[in-house]
Design an enzyme around this catalytic site. Structure first.
Site, PDB file in Angstrom:
ATOM      1  N   PHE A   1     -29.863  43.389 -25.368  1.00 41.50           N
ATOM      2  CA  PHE A   1     -30.971  42.801 -26.146  1.00 41.50           C
ATOM      3  C   PHE A   1     -30.794  43.051 -27.637  1.00 41.50           C
ATOM      4  CE2 PHE A   1     -34.396  41.271 -23.394  1.00 41.50           C
ATOM      5  CZ  PHE A   1     -34.036  41.770 -22.158  1.00 41.50           C
TER       6      PHE A   1
ATOM      7  N   TRP B   1     -37.287  43.165 -29.893  1.00 37.89           N
ATOM      8  CA  TRP B   1     -36.574  44.145 -29.057  1.00 37.89           C
ATOM      9  C   TRP B   1     -35.165  43.626 -28.876  1.00 37.89           C
ATOM     10  CZ3 TRP B   1     -37.559  48.916 -27.189  1.00 37.89           C
ATOM     11  CH2 TRP B   1     -36.601  49.428 -26.303  1.00 37.89           C
TER      12      TRP B   1
ATOM     13  N   TYR C   1     -42.208  38.503 -22.818  1.00 41.74           N
ATOM     14  CA  TYR C   1     -40.867  37.905 -22.757  1.00 41.74           C
ATOM     15  C   TYR C   1     -40.834  36.597 -21.990  1.00 41.74           C
ATOM     16  CZ  TYR C   1     -38.955  42.384 -24.243  1.00 41.74           C
ATOM     17  OH  TYR C   1     -38.645  43.520 -24.948  1.00 41.74           O
TER      18      TYR C   1
ATOM     19  N   GLU D   1     -42.736  43.552 -28.915  1.00 37.70           N
ATOM     20  CA  GLU D   1     -41.417  43.439 -28.280  1.00 37.70           C
ATOM     21  C   GLU D   1     -41.256  41.988 -27.852  1.00 37.70           C
ATOM     22  OE1 GLU D   1     -40.039  45.588 -24.891  1.00 37.70           O
ATOM     23  OE2 GLU D   1     -40.736  47.511 -25.617  1.00 37.70           O
TER      24      GLU D   1
ATOM     25  N   GLU E   1     -46.380  49.805 -22.256  1.00 35.39           N
ATOM     26  CA  GLU E   1     -46.423  49.023 -21.017  1.00 35.39           C
ATOM     27  C   GLU E   1     -46.834  49.825 -19.781  1.00 35.39           C
ATOM     28  OE1 GLU E   1     -42.841  46.875 -20.487  1.00 35.39           O
ATOM     29  OE2 GLU E   1     -42.815  46.122 -22.530  1.00 35.39           O
TER      30      GLU E   1
ATOM     31  N   GLU F   1     -30.459  49.315 -20.512  1.00 33.49           N
ATOM     32  CA  GLU F   1     -31.502  48.419 -20.037  1.00 33.49           C
ATOM     33  C   GLU F   1     -31.957  48.809 -18.633  1.00 33.49           C
ATOM     34  OE1 GLU F   1     -33.488  46.505 -21.442  1.00 33.49           O
ATOM     35  OE2 GLU F   1     -34.410  45.860 -19.564  1.00 33.49           O
ATOM     36  N   TRP F   2     -32.381  50.080 -18.483  1.00 37.46           N
ATOM     37  CA  TRP F   2     -32.945  50.563 -17.236  1.00 37.46           C
ATOM     38  C   TRP F   2     -32.058  50.233 -16.042  1.00 37.46           C
ATOM     39  CZ3 TRP F   2     -36.016  54.021 -19.039  1.00 37.46           C
ATOM     40  CH2 TRP F   2     -36.744  53.791 -20.225  1.00 37.46           C
TER      41      TRP F   2
HETATM   42  C1  GCO Z   1     -39.729  46.682 -21.363  1.00 40.34           C
HETATM   43  C2  GCO Z   1     -39.393  47.873 -22.135  1.00 40.34           C
HETATM   44  C3  GCO Z   1     -38.044  47.864 -22.809  1.00 40.34           C
HETATM   45  C4  GCO Z   1     -37.022  46.932 -22.219  1.00 40.34           C
HETATM   46  C5  GCO Z   1     -37.131  45.569 -22.845  1.00 40.34           C
HETATM   47  C6  GCO Z   1     -36.130  44.599 -22.225  1.00 40.34           C
HETATM   48  O1  GCO Z   1     -40.538  45.885 -21.840  1.00 40.34           O
HETATM   49  O2  GCO Z   1     -39.220  46.585 -20.254  1.00 40.34           O
HETATM   50  O3  GCO Z   1     -40.368  48.085 -23.132  1.00 40.34           O
HETATM   51  O4  GCO Z   1     -37.671  49.206 -22.626  1.00 40.34           O
HETATM   52  O5  GCO Z   1     -35.738  47.430 -22.475  1.00 40.34           O
HETATM   53  O6  GCO Z   1     -38.397  45.042 -22.649  1.00 40.34           O
HETATM   54  O7  GCO Z   1     -36.390  44.458 -20.859  1.00 40.34           O
END
Ligand code: GCO
Length: 476
Positions: A437, A421, A300, A372, A170, A428-429
């Protein structure tokens, strides 16, 4: 899938990323990444509960039991993991660390021991801080040479051990969230959206350089990239202005990543916008064009768009110049969209079917993975364990995803894999551990503190049943 055979070689796996699961942030030779530094410097609590990836799922120590658990609980045929540049090549360039290399060799060996192949990603956001300090990381053309050297060294050591290699995860996300007017992710460089575009430009060149090294090395597997985004739809389908805004947003949010990989250059609307700080030379276009054997879609959400009223050069949506309203995949609720719409919007279908259709029809993509997708559930931490494990909302999300995949296959689109994912709850950042998830639960709280016990969720059993035992997508 749902009574019909999957294509020959179809890949079913699950994905994780180094910073989000490994922990052991300073074990052995590992050097600090931009995420280690960014979160250690966080004084305010704007990362949930002050959490970070110092320990995470402690996968660095627990992989010998976690990897068999992924196989047993989910019946995945491949494990999709990412390599931490700072663990395997701590200085950012030069020698590989014996301990770092041994760890990833052991992960591959443990996967193979339970019958799984591997998708191996070189970069999932955790840049060595030393390269950030030396020349600003992704904002400097130096990153292209360092990424090329990093890729070449890793391929030399592990090149034939992964069936699929992903250069990076990404680029648009790590460039958009790490730079710009209000960055909320590492390296957190406050700038204009132009720096976001500079980052992406060099990320694409770094990707193509790594692919060139892979192909020069003659390695067995396939190589590609994972792109993010979503599907943009006109808020009012009967409005030409909304339809044009949706097409432009697709060009800026997905086409800007993808077009160079297939045509060698950015989409015409992006080139014409004047938003690009840099252009590709003829030699770069040649290196970019055809630089994927497969493409991974990390999709997503979808959004509805309409032309914005307040488009100014320093706004971070300036080039798209659209107001976007998203359906939140975590709750499935419309966020911000005018309630007037009577649309019964099926996000998983629009996002997954729409994403596959877009790549196949716009760029003639021939090997598309859903690399993902998933549902992040807010506050799962505070629910009773049995309620967490009976994750019926996540199953509903995947039911939509699998139905969309089934239709894409029926319509003849080249879908070749599905990698939900994530295998396991993880960091989760900037949502910390408060959004989950995982198809497997980890017993820690929103601050990442707890027993670290693992418990498979119902959604994992559901996917195992549908993908490997012929269960119906819709059991009701
Ligand atoms: C993203 C990253 C993942 C995230 C997942 C959920 O797409 O942000 O690849 O590290 O954790 O997508 O947000």
């Amino acid at each position: 899938l749902d009574g019909k055979a999957l294509p020959e070689g179809f890949i079913y796996g699950c994905a994780t990323s180094a910073y989000q699961i490994e922990g052991a942030w300073n074990a052995d030779d590992k050097s600090p990444s931009i995420w280690d530094v960014f979160l250690h410097n966080k004084t305010t609590n704007d990362v949930t509960y002050g959490s970070n990836g110092d320990v995470a799922d402690d996968f660095y120590h627990r992989y010998p039991t976690d990897i068999p658990l992924f196989r047993n609980a989910l019946a995945v045929q491949t494990y999709d993991f990412t390599i931490a540049w700072t663990r395997i090549m701590p200085a950012g360039r030069g020698a590989l660390s014996d301990k770092g290399l041994a760890f990833y060799r052991n992960v591959i060996r443990a996967s193979n021991a339970v019958g799984m192949s591997n998708i191996c990603t070189l970069y999932h956001w955790d840049l060595p801080q030393s390269l950030q300090d030396e020349y600003g990381g992704w904002l400097s053309r130096n990153i292209v040479d360092d990424f090329r050297a990093y890729a070449k060294a890793v391929f030399k050591a592990l090149g034939d051990d992964c069936s699929h290699w992903v250069t990076m995860n990404e680029p648009r996300t790590f460039c958009t969230e790490g730079f710009g007017p209000d960055p909320d992710s590492a390296p957190g460089v406050v700038s204009t959206f132009k720096e976001q575009y500079t980052c992406m430009h060099y990320a694409l060149l770094a990707h193509a350089a790594a692919v060139e090294e892979f192909r020069l090395g003659g390695y067995k597997g396939k190589i590609g990239i994972k792109v993010d985004g979503g599907v943009s739809l006109p808020l009012d389908p009967s409005s030409a202005a909304d339809r044009e805004a949706a097409a432009r947003t697709m060009d800026f949010e997905v086409g800007r990543d993808v077009a160079p990989l297939y045509t060698g250059d950015y989409p015409p609307s992006v080139l014409a916008s004047g938003a690009l700080p840099l252009k590709f030379t003829a030699a770069e276009k040649k290196m970019l064009k055809g630089s994927v054997d497969f493409i991974g879609l990390d999709f997503y959400t979808s959004q509805w768009v309409t032309p914005t009223k307040n488009c100014t050069p320093d706004s971070d949506t300036y080039p798209e110049c659209t107001d976007q309203f998203q359906q939140d995949p975590r709750t499935g609720l419309d966020i911000g969209r005018p309630t007037a719409s009577s649309w019964n919007f099926d996000a998983p279908h629009a996002t997954i079917y729409g994403g596959i259709k877009y790549l196949a029809e716009t760029y003639n993509a021939t090997n598309i993975l859903i690399s993902e997708t998933g549902m992040g559930v807010l506050n799962e931490t505070n629910l009773p364990l049995e309620q967490v494990l009976e994750d019926v909302d996540r199953i509903a999300w995947y039911r939509g995803v699998l139905s969309a995949m089934r239709q894409a296959l029926d319509d003849g689109f080249p879908l070749t894999g599905f990698i939900p994912w994530s295998c396991i709850d993880n960091f989760e950042w900037t949502d910390g551990y408060n959004v989950r998830f995982g198809l497997i639960q980890v017993a820690y709280d929103a601050a990442g503190k707890g027993s670290q016990a693992r418990h498979p969720k119902l959604s994992g059993a559901y996917l195992k049943g549908v993908l490997t035992k012929g269960n119906p997508i819709n059991p009701y």
